[in-house]
Design an enzyme around this catalytic site. Structure first.
Site, PDB file in Angstrom:
ATOM      1  N   THR A  87      62.021 150.225  66.939  1.00  0.00           N
ATOM      2  CA  THR A  87      60.911 150.805  67.694  1.00  0.00           C
ATOM      3  C   THR A  87      59.688 149.949  67.410  1.00  0.00           C
ATOM      4  O   THR A  87      59.231 149.883  66.257  1.00  0.00           O
ATOM      5  CB  THR A  87      60.639 152.256  67.246  1.00  0.00           C
ATOM      6  OG1 THR A  87      61.842 153.009  67.385  1.00  0.00           O
ATOM      7  CG2 THR A  87      59.545 152.878  68.099  1.00  0.00           C
ATOM      8  N   LYS A 162      60.617 155.223  74.985  1.00  0.00           N
ATOM      9  CA  LYS A 162      60.724 155.754  73.621  1.00  0.00           C
ATOM     10  C   LYS A 162      59.401 156.390  73.154  1.00  0.00           C
ATOM     11  O   LYS A 162      59.383 157.502  72.640  1.00  0.00           O
ATOM     12  CB  LYS A 162      61.126 154.618  72.672  1.00  0.00           C
ATOM     13  CG  LYS A 162      60.997 154.890  71.208  1.00  0.00           C
ATOM     14  CD  LYS A 162      62.192 155.571  70.627  1.00  0.00           C
ATOM     15  CE  LYS A 162      61.942 155.972  69.188  1.00  0.00           C
ATOM     16  NZ  LYS A 162      63.024 156.703  68.593  1.00  0.00           N
ATOM     17  N   LYS A 237      54.275 156.742  62.939  1.00  0.00           N
ATOM     18  CA  LYS A 237      54.430 155.373  63.461  1.00  0.00           C
ATOM     19  C   LYS A 237      54.550 155.404  64.989  1.00  0.00           C
ATOM     20  O   LYS A 237      53.865 154.653  65.696  1.00  0.00           O
ATOM     21  CB  LYS A 237      55.684 154.725  62.853  1.00  0.00           C
ATOM     22  CG  LYS A 237      56.030 153.381  63.484  1.00  0.00           C
ATOM     23  CD  LYS A 237      57.396 152.841  63.089  1.00  0.00           C
ATOM     24  CE  LYS A 237      57.734 151.640  63.977  1.00  0.00           C
ATOM     25  NZ  LYS A 237      59.039 151.055  63.716  1.00  0.00           N
TER      26      LYS A 237
HETATM   27  P1  NAD Z   1      64.802 150.453  57.235  1.00  0.00           P
HETATM   28  O1  NAD Z   1      63.537 150.105  56.556  1.00  0.00           O
HETATM   29  O2  NAD Z   1      65.824 151.294  56.510  1.00  0.00           O
HETATM   30  O3  NAD Z   1      65.572 149.107  57.716  1.00  0.00           O
HETATM   31  C1  NAD Z   1      64.918 147.944  58.126  1.00  0.00           C
HETATM   32  C2  NAD Z   1      65.648 146.776  57.479  1.00  0.00           C
HETATM   33  O4  NAD Z   1      65.059 145.550  57.942  1.00  0.00           O
HETATM   34  C3  NAD Z   1      65.544 146.761  55.951  1.00  0.00           C
HETATM   35  O5  NAD Z   1      66.840 146.744  55.372  1.00  0.00           O
HETATM   36  C4  NAD Z   1      64.762 145.478  55.638  1.00  0.00           C
HETATM   37  O6  NAD Z   1      65.163 144.846  54.438  1.00  0.00           O
HETATM   38  C5  NAD Z   1      65.110 144.639  56.848  1.00  0.00           C
HETATM   39  N1  NAD Z   1      64.156 143.552  57.082  1.00  0.00           N
HETATM   40  C6  NAD Z   1      62.808 143.599  57.047  1.00  0.00           C
HETATM   41  N2  NAD Z   1      62.285 142.372  57.319  1.00  0.00           N
HETATM   42  C7  NAD Z   1      63.345 141.553  57.535  1.00  0.00           C
HETATM   43  C8  NAD Z   1      63.459 140.173  57.852  1.00  0.00           C
HETATM   44  N3  NAD Z   1      62.374 139.408  58.011  1.00  0.00           N
HETATM   45  N4  NAD Z   1      64.692 139.656  58.004  1.00  0.00           N
HETATM   46  C9  NAD Z   1      65.805 140.422  57.826  1.00  0.00           C
HETATM   47  N5  NAD Z   1      65.753 141.754  57.531  1.00  0.00           N
HETATM   48  C10 NAD Z   1      64.534 142.299  57.385  1.00  0.00           C
HETATM   49  O7  NAD Z   1      64.386 151.154  58.612  1.00  0.00           O
HETATM   50  P2  NAD Z   1      65.315 152.036  59.598  1.00  0.00           P
HETATM   51  O8  NAD Z   1      65.133 153.487  59.285  1.00  0.00           O
HETATM   52  O9  NAD Z   1      66.677 151.436  59.639  1.00  0.00           O
HETATM   53  O10 NAD Z   1      64.562 151.782  60.993  1.00  0.00           O
HETATM   54  C11 NAD Z   1      64.707 150.569  61.711  1.00  0.00           C
HETATM   55  C12 NAD Z   1      64.005 150.720  63.045  1.00  0.00           C
HETATM   56  O11 NAD Z   1      64.587 151.810  63.762  1.00  0.00           O
HETATM   57  C13 NAD Z   1      62.510 151.022  62.950  1.00  0.00           C
HETATM   58  O12 NAD Z   1      61.832 150.284  63.940  1.00  0.00           O
HETATM   59  C14 NAD Z   1      62.434 152.509  63.189  1.00  0.00           C
HETATM   60  O13 NAD Z   1      61.187 152.907  63.742  1.00  0.00           O
HETATM   61  C15 NAD Z   1      63.565 152.714  64.166  1.00  0.00           C
HETATM   62  N6  NAD Z   1      64.132 154.067  64.184  1.00  0.00           N
HETATM   63  C16 NAD Z   1      64.422 154.697  63.006  1.00  0.00           C
HETATM   64  C17 NAD Z   1      64.960 155.970  63.045  1.00  0.00           C
HETATM   65  C18 NAD Z   1      65.299 156.697  61.769  1.00  0.00           C
HETATM   66  O14 NAD Z   1      65.568 157.923  61.829  1.00  0.00           O
HETATM   67  N7  NAD Z   1      65.327 156.033  60.623  1.00  0.00           N
HETATM   68  C19 NAD Z   1      65.197 156.622  64.283  1.00  0.00           C
HETATM   69  C20 NAD Z   1      64.934 155.913  65.465  1.00  0.00           C
HETATM   70  C21 NAD Z   1      64.384 154.653  65.399  1.00  0.00           C
END
Ligand code: NAD
Length: 290
Positions: A87, A162, A237
């Protein structure tokens, strides 16, 4: 298909696991998270992308997406698809799509709804923006990771859908919570309040499916001490992204703006960080009129 997967955190790891379980070859890269079983680790994002038909990114925000995309796009072969499921702000989605187009790479923005549970169960909803050809290539993967994929329009349309959806969700959750707190003060039983509103014109997903009152309605995070679920800081966010978009498009969103202020106060100074976003109800319970 050969798939590159960058960002294997709470959402990315179970999504990648489902692709592996369906028989696809997945090469992954993450700066911190371990590789899920069956995902081949690459030492860089470019390494995971160079032979891929589709590269999926699942990253924290638009700035990180721009950085990672700058590394991915030159490594990808023309005709491959860069599909961002994070997102992020609409502008970053469109910027990445433009950069990809310059190198003949197809880009899709395809954020998801459904959370960690939906990612694990393969029941996410994808809302996608980008060219028809890119959507057609990635659709079989959406069908593995999710139960529905809507092609919303050109680049940025997925992110637009979204943030509009989540702006409605934030506003209706606050309205539902403040109404429960008012009902309490008027001496109305919470079960009766639910029985009436969930079958009347005040109904919404926040009331009917995710009721913020413990012990009332279907099981929800309220019944589990407001452990997320969908954390208040993630709602904040998404609300901030909605207001950033509203500002750049000159759209009047007074309710979205107020919901953003309330979730900001809740997360940053009222103990809401780490709580489910429906914990707005105990917040309102404690408050009076002033
Ligand atoms: P998270 O923080 O668990 O995962 C993100 C991952 O990206 C981490 O493992 C981090 O190490 C990795 N990362 C960061 N910078 C990086 C880079 N430069 N290169 C490689 N890897 C890198 O977050 P999440 O909960 O998995 O969410 C991910 C996305 O999904 C977000 O944009 C969030 O808004 C969206 N989202 C999350 C949910 C939820 O319920 N968690 C629901 C819908 C959407």
């Amino acid at each position: 298909m050969k798939i590159g997967f960058i960002g294997l955190g709470n959402m990315g790891a179970p999504m990648a696991r489902n692709l592996v379980a369906a028989g696809h070859e997945v090469m992954g890269h993450d700066i911190h998270a371990p590789m899920p079983d069956g995902v081949i680790g690459a030492i860089s994002a470019a390494g995971a992308a160079k032979d891929a038909d589709v590269v999926i990114t699942m990253l924290p925000n638009g700035d990180i997406l721009r950085d990672v995309a700058a590394e991915l796009i030159p490594a990808m072969r023309p005709g491959a698809v860069l599909c961002d499921c994070s997102t992020v702000d609409v502008e970053s989605a469109r910027f990445v799509a433009d950069e990809a187009a310059k190198k003949g790479v197809l880009a899709l923005d395809a954020p998801v709804s459904g959370g960690i549970g939906g990612a694990a169960a393969g029941t996410l909803t994808f809302m996608a923006g980008g060219p028809d050809a890119a959507f057609a290539i990635v659709k079989p993967l959406f069908d593995i990771m999710g139960q529905k994929a809507v092609h919303c329009g050109g680049s940025g349309a997925g992110q637009a859908a979204k943030i509009c959806n989540n702006m409605i969700l934030g506003v209706t959750m606050i309205a539902t919570c403040e109404a429960f707190a008012l009902a309490d003060k008027l001496g109305l039983d919470r079960q009766k309040m639910f029985d009436v509103v969930s079958t009347s014109s005040g109904q919404s997903w926040s009331m009917n499916t995710y009721c913020p009152a413990p012990g009332v309605g279907p099981t929800s995070p309220a019944d589990n001490g407001y452990k997320p679920g969908f954390a208040a800081e993630l709602m904040l966010k998404d609300l901030r992204l909605s207001q950033q978009a509203a500002e750049s498009a000159s759209a009047d969103t007074p309710m979205g703006s107020l919901a953003t202020l309330l979730y900001a106060a809740f997360v940053e100074s009222e103990g809401g960080r780490g709580m489910d976003f429906s914990a707005m109800l105990p917040r309102f319970e404690k408050r009076g009129r002033d």
